[in-house]
Design an enzyme around this catalytic site. Structure first.
Site, PDB file in Angstrom:
ATOM      1  N   ARG A  52     136.109  86.863 -25.155  1.00  8.01           N
ATOM      2  CA  ARG A  52     137.421  86.490 -25.683  1.00  8.01           C
ATOM      3  C   ARG A  52     138.512  87.429 -25.184  1.00  8.01           C
ATOM      4  O   ARG A  52     139.683  87.195 -25.448  1.00  8.01           O
ATOM      5  CB  ARG A  52     137.423  86.622 -27.197  1.00  8.01           C
TER       6      ARG A  52
ATOM      7  N   LYS B 245     135.487  72.831 -25.888  1.00  6.51           N
ATOM      8  CA  LYS B 245     134.394  73.597 -25.278  1.00  6.51           C
ATOM      9  C   LYS B 245     133.069  73.300 -25.968  1.00  6.51           C
ATOM     10  O   LYS B 245     132.054  73.106 -25.325  1.00  6.51           O
ATOM     11  CB  LYS B 245     134.625  75.110 -25.420  1.00  6.51           C
TER      12      LYS B 245
ATOM     13  N   ARG C  90     145.473  81.831 -34.052  1.00  6.70           N
ATOM     14  CA  ARG C  90     144.368  81.736 -33.086  1.00  6.70           C
ATOM     15  C   ARG C  90     144.882  81.372 -31.697  1.00  6.70           C
ATOM     16  O   ARG C  90     144.396  81.879 -30.692  1.00  6.70           O
ATOM     17  CB  ARG C  90     143.328  80.712 -33.552  1.00  6.70           C
TER      18      ARG C  90
HETATM   19  P1  AMP Z   1     135.487  79.873 -32.478  1.00  9.48           P
HETATM   20  O1  AMP Z   1     134.639  78.924 -33.249  1.00  9.48           O
HETATM   21  O2  AMP Z   1     134.886  80.245 -31.155  1.00  9.48           O
HETATM   22  O3  AMP Z   1     136.915  79.400 -32.338  1.00  9.48           O
HETATM   23  O4  AMP Z   1     135.543  81.246 -33.315  1.00  9.48           O
HETATM   24  C1  AMP Z   1     136.040  81.300 -34.625  1.00  9.48           C
HETATM   25  C2  AMP Z   1     136.443  82.723 -34.973  1.00  9.48           C
HETATM   26  O5  AMP Z   1     135.312  83.601 -34.849  1.00  9.48           O
HETATM   27  C3  AMP Z   1     137.500  83.342 -34.059  1.00  9.48           C
HETATM   28  O6  AMP Z   1     138.830  82.990 -34.435  1.00  9.48           O
HETATM   29  C4  AMP Z   1     137.225  84.829 -34.238  1.00  9.48           C
HETATM   30  O7  AMP Z   1     137.709  85.316 -35.479  1.00  9.48           O
HETATM   31  C5  AMP Z   1     135.699  84.860 -34.309  1.00  9.48           C
HETATM   32  N1  AMP Z   1     135.089  84.993 -32.963  1.00  9.48           N
HETATM   33  C6  AMP Z   1     134.339  84.072 -32.295  1.00  9.48           C
HETATM   34  N2  AMP Z   1     133.961  84.514 -31.092  1.00  9.48           N
HETATM   35  C7  AMP Z   1     134.495  85.761 -30.982  1.00  9.48           C
HETATM   36  C8  AMP Z   1     134.498  86.747 -29.944  1.00  9.48           C
HETATM   37  N3  AMP Z   1     133.858  86.548 -28.771  1.00  9.48           N
HETATM   38  N4  AMP Z   1     135.161  87.910 -30.183  1.00  9.48           N
HETATM   39  C9  AMP Z   1     135.796  88.148 -31.336  1.00  9.48           C
HETATM   40  N5  AMP Z   1     135.861  87.254 -32.344  1.00  9.48           N
HETATM   41  C10 AMP Z   1     135.225  86.072 -32.173  1.00  9.48           C
END
Ligand code: AMP
Length: 215
Positions: free
Chosen positions: A88, A13, A171
Site C-alpha cells: 500500500r 481488484k 481511503r
Molecule cells: P482493503 O479491503 O484492502 O481496502 O483494506 C481495508 C483496510 O484495511 C484499509 O483501509 C487499511 O486500514 C487496512 N489495510 C489493508 N491492507 C493494508 C496494507 N497493506 N497496509 C496497511 N493497511 C492495510
C-alpha cells in the site's frame, strides 16, 4: 504466477482476484480480508487494527508485513499467489521485494486496475456484503432482489464499517498519497501492466488474462 494487484479502493481488484484464483489455481492474499478476519475474531491484533481501519487509515507496515510473510511461506503459495491490497506504500513495496528475493520467489507482474474517481465513490458507498456467504452486491449496479437480503443464501446484507462516506473519502486520499506512487515504482521495474477497470466484469477479466499471458 506471482502477482501484485494495484488500484484504488473500489476498483474491483478483489473481484478480479477471485476470478484469477479460479483460472490459475493460485491463492489470493488480501491483507484487508486477513485484517477483517482478525477484527471479527476479536484477536489483540484485530482490536488494534479496527480503530485504524474504521478511520480509513493504514495499519502499521510492521503488522501487515508480518502477516504477508507468514502467508507467502505456506505450501500453497509455492506455485504462485495474488497479492490484493498489499503493498500500500513504497516502504511496503521495498520490504516485499526484499522478502521475496530472500525467498527466491520474485514478482512477475504488477497489474493496475484503473477506474475514474466518480465511479469509485458510487461503487464503494453502494457496496453490501452478505453476513452468511460473503456474496457482494451494489445497491446502484447489482442490487439483491429483496433489500438487505442475500439472493444466494437468504443471509443479511451489511455495509462494511470502512465503506461509510467519510471513511471512503479518507481511503481514497490515502490511496492518492501513499499507494498511487507504486504505479511508477513497478513501471520503473518493468513489470507494470495496466487495465481499464470499467465495463463488464467478464470483459475486464479477458483483458487482464491477455495482459498477464503476454510476455
Ligand atoms: P482493503 O479491503 O484492502 O481496502 O483494506 C481495508 C483496510 O484495511 C484499509 O483501509 C487499511 O486500514 C487496512 N489495510 C489493508 N491492507 C493494508 C496494507 N497493506 N497496509 C496497511 N493497511 C492495510
Amino acid at each position: 504466477m506471482r502477482l501484485v494487484l494495484l488500484g484504488a479502493p473500489g476498483a474491483g481488484k478483489g473481484t478480479q482476484a477471485k476470478m484469477l484464483i479460479e483460472k490459475y489455481k493460485i491463492p489470493q492474499i488480501s491483507t484487508g480480508d486477513i485484517l477483517r478476519k482478525a477484527v471479527a475474531d476479536g484477536t489483540p491484533l484485530g482490536k488494534e487494527a479496527k480503530t485504524i481501519m474504521d478511520k480509513g487509515e493504514l495499519v502499521p507496515d510492521k503488522i501487515v508485513l508480518g502477516l504477508v510473510e507468514e502467508r507467502v511461506k505456506q505450501e500453497d503459495c509455492k506455485k504462485g499467489f495474488i497479492l490484493d491490497g498489499f503493498p500500500r506504500n513504497t516502504a511496503q513495496a521495498e520490504a516485499l521485494d526484499k522478502m521475496l528475493k530472500d525467498l527466491r520467489m520474485p514478482l512477475d507482474s504488477a497489474l493496475s486496475v484503473d477506474v475514474p474517481k466518480d465511479d469509485l465513490m458510487k461503487r464503494l458507498t453502494g457496496r453490501r456484503t452478505c453476513k452468511g456467504c460473503q456474496q457482494m452486491y451494489n445497491v446502484y449496479y447489482s442490487p439483491s432482489k429483496k433489500k438487505d437480503v442475500c439472493d444466494k443464501c437468504g443471509g443479511e446484507l451489511f455495509q462494511r464499517g470502512d465503506d461509510k462516506e467519510e471513511t471512503i473519502k479518507k481511503r481514497l486520499d490515502v490511496y492518492d498519497s501513499s499507494t498511487a506512487p507504486l504505479i511508477d515504482y513497478y513501471k520503473k521495474k518493468g513489470i507494470l501492466k495496466s487495465v481499464k477497470g470499467v465495463g463488464s466484469i467478464d470483459e475486464i477479466f479477458k483483458k487482464v488474462c491477455s495482459l498477464l499471458e503476454r510476455e
